[in-house]
Design a protein around this motif. Structure first.
Motif, PDB file in Angstrom:
ATOM      1  N   ASP A 264       0.907  -1.187   0.030  1.00  0.00           N
ATOM      2  CA  ASP A 264       0.146   0.121   0.025  1.00  0.00           C
ATOM      3  C   ASP A 264       0.957   1.191   0.164  1.00  0.00           C
ATOM      4  OD1 ASP A 264      -2.122  -1.573  -0.148  1.00  0.00           O
ATOM      5  OD2 ASP A 264      -2.427  -1.839   2.153  1.00  0.00           O
ATOM      6  N   ASP A 265       0.856   2.195   1.171  1.00  0.00           N
ATOM      7  CA  ASP A 265       1.689   3.330   1.119  1.00  0.00           C
ATOM      8  C   ASP A 265       2.705   3.089   2.123  1.00  0.00           C
ATOM      9  OD1 ASP A 265       0.241   3.343   3.329  1.00  0.00           O
ATOM     10  OD2 ASP A 265      -0.160   5.625   3.371  1.00  0.00           O
ATOM     11  N   ARG A 266       2.983   1.812   2.401  1.00  0.00           N
ATOM     12  CA  ARG A 266       4.099   1.681   3.756  1.00  0.00           C
ATOM     13  C   ARG A 266       5.368   1.094   2.850  1.00  0.00           C
ATOM     14  NH1 ARG A 266      -0.032  -0.605   7.996  1.00  0.00           N
ATOM     15  NH2 ARG A 266      -1.360   1.253   8.323  1.00  0.00           N
ATOM     16  N   LEU A 267       6.593   1.426   3.498  1.00  0.00           N
ATOM     17  CA  LEU A 267       7.725   1.264   3.023  1.00  0.00           C
ATOM     18  C   LEU A 267       8.445   0.380   4.167  1.00  0.00           C
ATOM     19  CD1 LEU A 267       7.231   3.798   1.300  1.00  0.00           C
ATOM     20  CD2 LEU A 267       9.865   3.883   1.490  1.00  0.00           C
ATOM     21  N   TRP A 268       8.697  -1.061   3.703  1.00  0.00           N
ATOM     22  CA  TRP A 268       9.514  -2.123   4.427  1.00  0.00           C
ATOM     23  C   TRP A 268      10.815  -2.625   4.217  1.00  0.00           C
ATOM     24  CZ3 TRP A 268       6.123  -2.578   8.750  1.00  0.00           C
ATOM     25  CH2 TRP A 268       4.748  -2.565   8.605  1.00  0.00           C
ATOM     26  N   ALA A 269      11.580  -2.598   5.017  1.00  0.00           N
ATOM     27  CA  ALA A 269      12.951  -3.110   4.736  1.00  0.00           C
ATOM     28  C   ALA A 269      12.863  -4.666   4.025  1.00  0.00           C
ATOM     29  CB  ALA A 269      13.909  -3.359   5.958  1.00  0.00           C
ATOM     30  N   ARG A 270      12.054  -5.401   4.442  1.00  0.00           N
ATOM     31  CA  ARG A 270      12.236  -6.843   4.025  1.00  0.00           C
ATOM     32  C   ARG A 270      10.461  -7.344   3.997  1.00  0.00           C
ATOM     33  NH1 ARG A 270      16.166  -6.469   7.386  1.00  0.00           N
ATOM     34  NH2 ARG A 270      15.099  -6.689   9.067  1.00  0.00           N
ATOM     35  N   PRO A 271      10.193  -8.288   3.128  1.00  0.00           N
ATOM     36  CA  PRO A 271       9.034  -8.660   3.066  1.00  0.00           C
ATOM     37  C   PRO A 271       8.664  -9.289   4.659  1.00  0.00           C
ATOM     38  CG  PRO A 271      10.045  -9.502   1.194  1.00  0.00           C
ATOM     39  CD  PRO A 271      11.087  -8.810   2.004  1.00  0.00           C
ATOM     40  N   GLU A 272       9.444  -9.859   5.248  1.00  0.00           N
ATOM     41  CA  GLU A 272       8.876 -10.520   6.641  1.00  0.00           C
ATOM     42  C   GLU A 272       8.507  -9.194   7.429  1.00  0.00           C
ATOM     43  OE1 GLU A 272      11.721 -11.164   4.811  1.00  0.00           O
ATOM     44  OE2 GLU A 272      13.544 -11.321   6.031  1.00  0.00           O
ATOM     45  N   ASP A 273       8.926  -8.199   7.160  1.00  0.00           N
ATOM     46  CA  ASP A 273       8.732  -6.890   8.178  1.00  0.00           C
ATOM     47  C   ASP A 273       7.294  -6.424   8.194  1.00  0.00           C
ATOM     48  OD1 ASP A 273      11.307  -7.063   9.211  1.00  0.00           O
ATOM     49  OD2 ASP A 273      11.927  -5.335   7.984  1.00  0.00           O
ATOM     50  N   ILE A 274       6.558  -6.792   7.065  1.00  0.00           N
ATOM     51  CA  ILE A 274       5.317  -6.353   6.787  1.00  0.00           C
ATOM     52  C   ILE A 274       4.461  -6.828   7.931  1.00  0.00           C
ATOM     53  CG2 ILE A 274       3.334  -6.596   5.457  1.00  0.00           C
ATOM     54  CD1 ILE A 274       5.079  -7.171   3.016  1.00  0.00           C
ATOM     55  N   GLY A 275       3.915  -5.555   8.483  1.00  0.00           N
ATOM     56  CA  GLY A 275       2.871  -5.688   9.694  1.00  0.00           C
ATOM     57  C   GLY A 275       3.491  -5.487  11.022  1.00  0.00           C
ATOM     58  N   MET A 277       4.768  -2.962  12.799  1.00  0.00           N
ATOM     59  CA  MET A 277       4.830  -1.651  13.095  1.00  0.00           C
ATOM     60  C   MET A 277       6.071  -0.994  13.365  1.00  0.00           C
ATOM     61  SD  MET A 277       2.376  -0.851  10.923  1.00  0.00           S
ATOM     62  CE  MET A 277       2.190   1.066  11.360  1.00  0.00           C
ATOM     63  N   ASP A 278       6.664  -1.651  14.463  1.00  0.00           N
ATOM     64  CA  ASP A 278       7.972  -1.155  14.952  1.00  0.00           C
ATOM     65  C   ASP A 278       9.140  -1.210  13.857  1.00  0.00           C
ATOM     66  OD1 ASP A 278       7.525  -3.987  15.086  1.00  0.00           O
ATOM     67  OD2 ASP A 278       9.397  -4.154  16.232  1.00  0.00           O
ATOM     68  N   ARG A 279       8.879  -1.849  12.719  1.00  0.00           N
ATOM     69  CA  ARG A 279      10.035  -2.052  11.725  1.00  0.00           C
ATOM     70  C   ARG A 279       9.672  -1.096  10.501  1.00  0.00           C
ATOM     71  NH1 ARG A 279      10.614  -8.608  11.466  1.00  0.00           N
ATOM     72  NH2 ARG A 279      10.601  -8.823  13.694  1.00  0.00           N
ATOM     73  N   LEU A 280       8.554  -0.260  10.771  1.00  0.00           N
ATOM     74  CA  LEU A 280       8.089   0.520   9.627  1.00  0.00           C
ATOM     75  C   LEU A 280       9.113   1.375   9.407  1.00  0.00           C
ATOM     76  CD1 LEU A 280       5.861   1.179   7.514  1.00  0.00           C
ATOM     77  CD2 LEU A 280       5.119   2.663   9.247  1.00  0.00           C
ATOM     78  N   ILE A 281       9.591   1.542   7.897  1.00  0.00           N
ATOM     79  CA  ILE A 281      10.550   2.662   7.639  1.00  0.00           C
ATOM     80  C   ILE A 281       9.565   3.953   7.588  1.00  0.00           C
ATOM     81  CG2 ILE A 281      12.004   3.479   5.777  1.00  0.00           C
ATOM     82  CD1 ILE A 281      12.803   0.593   5.377  1.00  0.00           C
ATOM     83  N   GLY A 282       8.596   3.908   6.836  1.00  0.00           N
ATOM     84  CA  GLY A 282       7.808   5.200   6.725  1.00  0.00           C
ATOM     85  C   GLY A 282       6.816   4.981   5.731  1.00  0.00           C
ATOM     86  N   TYR A 283       6.055   6.256   5.558  1.00  0.00           N
ATOM     87  CA  TYR A 283       4.668   6.059   4.483  1.00  0.00           C
ATOM     88  C   TYR A 283       4.956   7.031   3.222  1.00  0.00           C
ATOM     89  CZ  TYR A 283       2.378   4.852   8.701  1.00  0.00           C
ATOM     90  OH  TYR A 283       1.951   4.396   9.938  1.00  0.00           O
ATOM     91  N   ASP A 284       4.678   6.265   2.312  1.00  0.00           N
ATOM     92  CA  ASP A 284       4.828   6.998   0.931  1.00  0.00           C
ATOM     93  C   ASP A 284       4.009   8.112   0.826  1.00  0.00           C
ATOM     94  OD1 ASP A 284       5.905   7.574  -1.770  1.00  0.00           O
ATOM     95  OD2 ASP A 284       4.874   5.869  -2.601  1.00  0.00           O
TER      96      ASP A 284
END
Lengths: 326, 318, 290
Positions: A264-275, A277-284
């Motif tokens: 969606d509009d969320r940037l993650w470092a790796r696929p396993e980080d998805i969901g 929120m403490d590993r969320l890089i930021g929002y597009d």
């Protein structure tokens, strides 16, 4: 004949080729734009529902296709509107001093006149008059065409066709005229001066455009990826960090915040980080100047370009005062 | 051509030549840097893509977009180069001689004006070819490294008018045409404006003519859903149409809607039942054939423009 | 000096636009050798006549020849015979004098660069100097050197003296006469400054507005023309034209063999000869019909 009348006639005779070429160009462009305006309006009148790109209506394929073809061509013409102030300003401005020097008439002109500044002001005033009249036509016809070309948009608060319609065209033309006069006075030869003036105008107007973009960031709002941005001017994508800080992609890279996945509009470092929120890089996010600020931004840019014009005119006057007549 | 002839040719149009030389060098260097940067960005994108098996995330890489935008500017510069070169070098050849009243000496020192013209024009032709070719090569590299396409091996018709062999030949046509116009209207700026107008009209005409010729030889090209769009090898597309699956018959969109009216597409489908969308155009592997055809036409125009220039100059009062 | 004509004009008329006639039917034959002065007021058609011989102007009527060749039919052969100095010679601003000589060699391989350079050297004009920085006199000298370097047998000089100071004029004429005498060339020098050409020229052609008023050798012109002051008796049919003298008195030019000249007449100077003929042929420019 009155003094103004003889000034107009003499000034025209001295620049007749350029003025006639500019007038012919504007006449052809305006006629073409008005023809498209008429065609597009006629199509809209046939079935207004078919020319709204946002709405799909059954039975509209042919009409929609025709509207699309016409409006694409009209859009091409609008780029000529955008180009016209630069071309006309330079073509009228460059020869003002340079041709006098190249033809060795500057000596005569500059000794007949009380002062060179006075001479320059009289000559430039005529060109300003011609340029303003011709570019006003382009500016107005640009507005007239824009309405049927974008029937669903509120163009008084929309950045669509920015610089291709309205008063900015006239202001830009005056700046190009000032630049042309300055470069012509500096080089004293018509064609090389025109070439240098073209390069210089690309640099100056790109600089102003980039500067305006940077300055507009102060007026911009941050919008979500899927928000309605109609009428707004996008200044680019940004990343909204969880801390609330807004940074661009370059800064993201510099901070080493590598991402591999956008969900969606969320940037993650790796696929396993998805969901997580403490590993969320930021929002597009998008940085957008709202369409409601269109008039204000046009005025602001006009002021900047107008200021540049004054500087160029002063520099040209200073240059002519010190110039050898060849 | 002797060294002396080159030196004199340079001195006579020193300012224009220096400007063009600087601009061409800048453009070529910029193109090389953009091509190199785009290749690097693309390599890292491809690595990301291979690792993930999807371009999600990788596609958001800002450098791809930046290099694509910069490449667009470089290609625009390359597109404009032959016109600028031809007009600014060609117009003053005669116009400045007459405006500066040097034609009287030049045209009596030389026994024939054709000889004078050749002496004056030959170095300019060589300069125009070299600069336009250099810019064309730079632009070719930018196209081949376009980060949003797979043009490395064969860009086909991609950026057709802003790269490769057409640039030098265009420069020559414009140069000779500008010389002829400069001889007819022996004042530099009016001649430049007129030459620019004539050039636009001529090239619009050539483009329309070439498009008509290509359209007459266009054929259906199936969509090829690659990562970067429907076509991999840069075909020249003029239209899209439907091919009837059963008969293989191609029908234009207009005819299709005339016959069938608006057809509701099944969920998830892009084509109406029994039809497949195809493009109508020239496949990318025919680029050289068409580039050569257009070059030949432009070559004929160059000869005509040169002949016109020589004729006008022969009869011109200095 | 041969009497064979080398520059000829037959019924030559030239019209600019619809109504302005620069030449109105000229017949002229200039013999080979020596310097001929082509004298006349502004707008008399001097430049047009010379440009027609060079092939720059196409006659409206009649024709011209250079050594028997019509420049409209074979301009290349004519240019091979001719060295030309245009009116107010303009040189290439961006080139040095040396460059101009190089250019001449490129355009005409037989151009005698060393000879032209020697001529300029004699006048102390440095070959490395840029054309832009030359004085008007030096520019004229460079233009003359370019014409002389062609080693052409015919030199056509279109008012090269007009903007020169007296010293520069004298130097120019000195170089010209020296070159013409030593090479045996033919020169046609147009000018409206009669005193200068008097010393340098062998023949005189007076051109009124579009027509020839006098064509004679300088010595014969001086020997057969006399001035009568107001009230003096002039032989019937001998008066050419009247003009105002330096103190306002009316002077009449008379053509008469020296043997039959009365005591009231005094010899005319070349300038007075020219003034008398110009007074006789005074026509409003542009109205002379062919």
């Amino acid at each position: 004949m009155s003094r103004i009348g003889s000034w107009l006639i003499l000034s025209f005779k001295l620049h007749r080729w350029e003025v006639l070429a500019a007038a012919a160009g504007v006449a052809i462009l305006s006629a073409a734009m008005l023809w498209f305006t008429w065609q597009l309006r006629a199509l809209s009148a046939t079935d207004p529902g078919c020319v709204d790109p946002a709405a799909y209506a059954p039975g509209c394929s042919q009409l929609g296709q025709r509207f699309y073809e016409l409006s694409s061509k009209a859009e091409l013409l609008s780029y000529l509107s955008w180009l016209s102030p630069f071309v006309m300003g330079l073509v009228l401005g460059v020869p003002l001093v340079s041709r006098e020097i190249e033809h060795r008439t500057a000596g005569l002109a500059w000794t007949l006149s009380r002062s060179r500044t006075w001479w320059l002001a009289r000559r430039a005033a005529f060109l300003v008059l011609v340029l303003v009249v011709l570019l006003l036509v382009v500016a107005i016809v640009g507005e007239v065409l824009a309405f049927p070309q974008m029937p669903a948009q509120h163009l008084d608060r929309d950045f669509a066709w920015y610089g291709r319609r309205g008063g900015l065209i006239v202001v830009r033309g005056l700046a190009a005229l000032g630049l042309g006069i300055l470069v012509g006075a500096w080089l004293g030869r018509v064609l090389p001066a025109l070439l240098v003036a073209i390069f210089a105008s690309v640099l100056i107007f790109s600089g102003i455009s980039l500067g305006m973009d940077r300055w507009m960031e102060g007026h911009a709002i941050v919008q979500a990826f899927d928000a309605d941005r109609a009428g707004g001017r996008q200044l680019g994508e940004r990343i909204l960090l969880p801390s609330g800080e807004l940074i661009d992609y370059g800064e993201l890279q510099r901070r080493g915040l590598a991402y591999e996945v956008i969900q969606d509009d969320r940037l993650w470092a790796r696929p396993e980080d998805i969901g997580h929120m403490d590993r969320l890089i930021g929002y597009d996010r998008y940085l957008v100047v709202p369409g409601s600020l269109y008039s204000q931004i046009v005025l602001d840019e006009s002021a900047v370009v107008g200021g540049t014009t004054v500087l160029l005119a002063l520099a040209a006057a200073a240059f002519v005062r010190r110039r050898r007549p060849g | 051509m002797t060294l002396r002839a080159w030196r004199l040719a340079f001195k006579m149009q020193r300012l224009e030549l220096l400007l063009f030389l600087s601009a061409a060098i800048l453009l070529v260097v910029a193109s090389l840097l953009i091509a190199w940067g785009a290749s690097e960005a693309r390599a890292s994108f491809d690595a990301c893509y291979q690792e993930q098996g999807t371009d999600i995330g990788c596609a958001a890489s800002p450098s791809l977009n930046d290099f694509s935008t910069l490449g667009g500017f470089a290609r625009l510069g390359a597109f404009l180069t032959p016109f600028a070169l031809g007009l600014f070098l060609g117009v003053p050849v005669v116009a400045r001689e007459i405006e500066g009243r040097t034609a009287g000496i030049a045209w009596t020192l030389s026994r024939s004006r054709s000889r004078w013209l050749i002496q004056r024009v030959l170095p300019l032709v060589v300069v125009a070819i070299v600069l336009a070719a250099a810019v064309g090569i730079g632009s070719e590299l930018v196209t081949r490294t376009n980060p949003y396409a797979d043009y490395a091996a064969n860009p086909g018709f991609a950026d057709y008018t802003s790269r490769g062999v057409l640039l030098p030949i265009r420069a020559i046509v414009v140069l000779l045409l500008a010389i002829a116009v400069g001889a007819m209207v022996p004042r530099q700026l009016p001649a430049l404006l007129l030459a620019a107008g004539v050039t636009v009209a001529l090239f619009v005409g050539v483009t329309i003519g070439m498009d008509a010729w290509m359209t007459s030889e266009a054929r259906p090209i199936p969509f090829d859903e690659s990562r970067f769009g429907p076509f991999g090898d840069g075909p020249r597309i003029f239209d899209v149409a439907y091919r009837e699956d059963a008969t293989g018959k191609v029908i234009s969109m207009n005819d299709f809607y005339n016959q069938h009216g608006d057809v509701a597409l099944p969920d998830g489908e892009q084509d109406p039942p029994g039809f497949t969308q195809v493009a109508i155009g020239i496949p990318g592997d025919q680029y050289w054939i068409w580039a050569m055809r257009e070059s030949a036409i432009l070559g004929v125009l160059a000869v005509a423009a040169g002949g016109l220039a020589a004729l006008v100059i022969r009869r011109r009062r200095p | 000096m041969s009497t064979e004509p080398i520059l000829e004009a037959h019924d030559l008329a030239k019209r600019y636009g619809r109504r302005t006639w620069a030449l109105t039917g000229i017949d002229l034959a200039i013999p080979q050798g020596g310097i001929t002065a082509l004298v006349g007021p502004n707008a008399a058609g001097k430049s047009t006549l010379i440009k027609t011989w060079v092939g720059f102007e196409r006659p409206t009527r009649g024709n011209v020849t250079v050594a028997g060749i019509d420049p409209q039919k074979d301009r290349s052969s004519v240019l091979g015979l001719v060295g030309y100095v245009p009116q107010s010679p303009s040189l290439y601003d961006g080139l040095s004098i040396e460059d101009h000589l190089d250019l001449a060699v490129l355009l005409r391989p037989e151009f005698d660069r060393a000879y032209a350079l020697r001529r300029l050297d004699q006048l102390g004009i440095p070959a490395g100097q840029g054309a832009k920085s030359l004085s008007g006199g030096q520019q004229a000298q460079v233009a003359l050197a370019l014409a002389l370097g062609t080693r052409a047998s015919i030199l056509l000089l279109d008012e090269p003296l007009a903007s020169l100071d007296p010293l520069a004029r004298r130097e120019f004429l000195h170089v010209l006469t020296d070159a013409v005498r030593s090479e045996g060339a033919t020169a046609l020098l147009s000018s409206h400054i009669v005193t200068d050409v008097e010393q340098a020229c062998d023949r005189l052609v007076v051109l009124g507005v579009g027509k020839i008023l006098l064509h004679d050798t300088v010595s014969d012109a001086l020997a057969t023309h006399w001035l009568a002051t107001e009230g003096a008796a002039t032989p019937a049919g001998a008066a050419i034209g009247s003009f105002g003298g330096p103190s306002g008195e009316r002077l009449t030019l008379v053509r008469q063999p020296a043997s039959s000249v009365g005591p009231d007449l005094r010899p005319a100077s070349l300038e007075e000869v020219v003034l008398g003929y110009l007074a006789s042929g005074r026509v409003v420019p542009g109205e002379a019909a062919a």
